[in-house]
Scaffold this motif. Structure first.
Motif, PDB file in Angstrom:
ATOM      1  N   GLY A 253       0.659  -1.211  -0.206  1.00  0.00           N
ATOM      2  CA  GLY A 253       0.127  -0.010   0.004  1.00  0.00           C
ATOM      3  C   GLY A 253       0.886   1.309   0.133  1.00  0.00           C
ATOM      4  N   TYR A 254       1.907   1.174   0.882  1.00  0.00           N
ATOM      5  CA  TYR A 254       2.798   2.384   0.987  1.00  0.00           C
ATOM      6  C   TYR A 254       3.341   2.609  -0.389  1.00  0.00           C
ATOM      7  CZ  TYR A 254       6.442   5.325   2.525  1.00  0.00           C
ATOM      8  OH  TYR A 254       7.309   6.437   3.024  1.00  0.00           O
ATOM      9  N   ALA A 255       4.133   1.605  -1.319  1.00  0.00           N
ATOM     10  CA  ALA A 255       4.472   1.569  -2.464  1.00  0.00           C
ATOM     11  C   ALA A 255       3.649   2.271  -3.464  1.00  0.00           C
ATOM     12  CB  ALA A 255       4.934   0.346  -3.131  1.00  0.00           C
ATOM     13  N   VAL A 256       2.148   1.646  -3.588  1.00  0.00           N
ATOM     14  CA  VAL A 256       1.503   2.129  -4.296  1.00  0.00           C
ATOM     15  C   VAL A 256       1.053   3.846  -4.194  1.00  0.00           C
ATOM     16  CG1 VAL A 256      -1.389   2.099  -4.840  1.00  0.00           C
ATOM     17  CG2 VAL A 256      -0.010   0.049  -4.775  1.00  0.00           C
ATOM     18  N   ALA A 257       0.994   4.062  -2.897  1.00  0.00           N
ATOM     19  CA  ALA A 257       0.905   5.518  -2.457  1.00  0.00           C
ATOM     20  C   ALA A 257       1.893   6.417  -3.030  1.00  0.00           C
ATOM     21  CB  ALA A 257       0.654   5.621  -1.161  1.00  0.00           C
ATOM     22  N   ILE A 258       3.048   5.936  -2.890  1.00  0.00           N
ATOM     23  CA  ILE A 258       4.184   6.476  -3.565  1.00  0.00           C
ATOM     24  C   ILE A 258       4.127   6.662  -5.158  1.00  0.00           C
ATOM     25  CG2 ILE A 258       6.701   6.643  -3.884  1.00  0.00           C
ATOM     26  CD1 ILE A 258       7.005   5.518  -1.022  1.00  0.00           C
ATOM     27  N   LEU A 259       3.680   5.759  -5.839  1.00  0.00           N
ATOM     28  CA  LEU A 259       3.537   5.645  -7.116  1.00  0.00           C
ATOM     29  C   LEU A 259       2.473   6.762  -7.501  1.00  0.00           C
ATOM     30  CD1 LEU A 259       4.349   4.366  -9.919  1.00  0.00           C
ATOM     31  CD2 LEU A 259       2.361   2.732  -9.439  1.00  0.00           C
TER      32      LEU A 259
END
Length: 133
Positions: free
Chosen positions: A56-62
């Motif tokens: 979820g954190y990686a998706v938010a950064i993306l």
């Protein structure tokens, strides 16, 4: 348009949007760092929850990066593309060299060294482009 300062107003509005996006990303990262450890349950489900939180954190950064990308002009995009290309090119050759040298130097984590070298190459490329023009 009969207003002589419309370009400056559009530029300042875009800068305000970019600052707001960056601020939201920083606040989100700090919030994630503070609250995510509290969401991990003890026991066998901890690894799955950590994985899902990281995803979820990686998706938010993306998503934040894509929103910022839409706010950048062609000069900044060109700099970013050239820096990413320098990182990829450096990573290609650094992987071969570091993996061959890892047993000789006794490196425990050669992938992190490759990442650091590539990141330095990308940063140097961006800095040279930024201050050359």
């Amino acid at each position: 348009m009969d207003d002589a300062n419309w370009g400056e107003r559009r530029l300042s509005a875009r800068d305000r949007r970019r600052r707001a996006i960056r601020a939201a990303m920083v606040v989100g990262a700090i919030g994630f760092g503070v609250f995510a450890p509290r969401l991990v349950p003890p026991g066998p489900d901890a690894a799955l929850v950590k994985f899902l939180l990281s995803l979820g954190y990686a998706v938010a950064i993306l998503i934040g990066g894509l929103v910022l990308w839409r706010q950048t002009d062609e000069l900044e995009r060109r700099r970013a593309i050239h820096a990413a290309a320098a990182m990829g090119f450096t990573s290609l050759f650094a992987t071969v060299l570091v993996m061959l040298a890892a047993p000789v130097w006794g490196l425990r984590n050669p992938a992190m060294l490759i990442f650091g070298i590539s990141l330095a190459a990308g940063g140097a490329t961006w800095i040279v482009q930024r201050f050359r023009h």
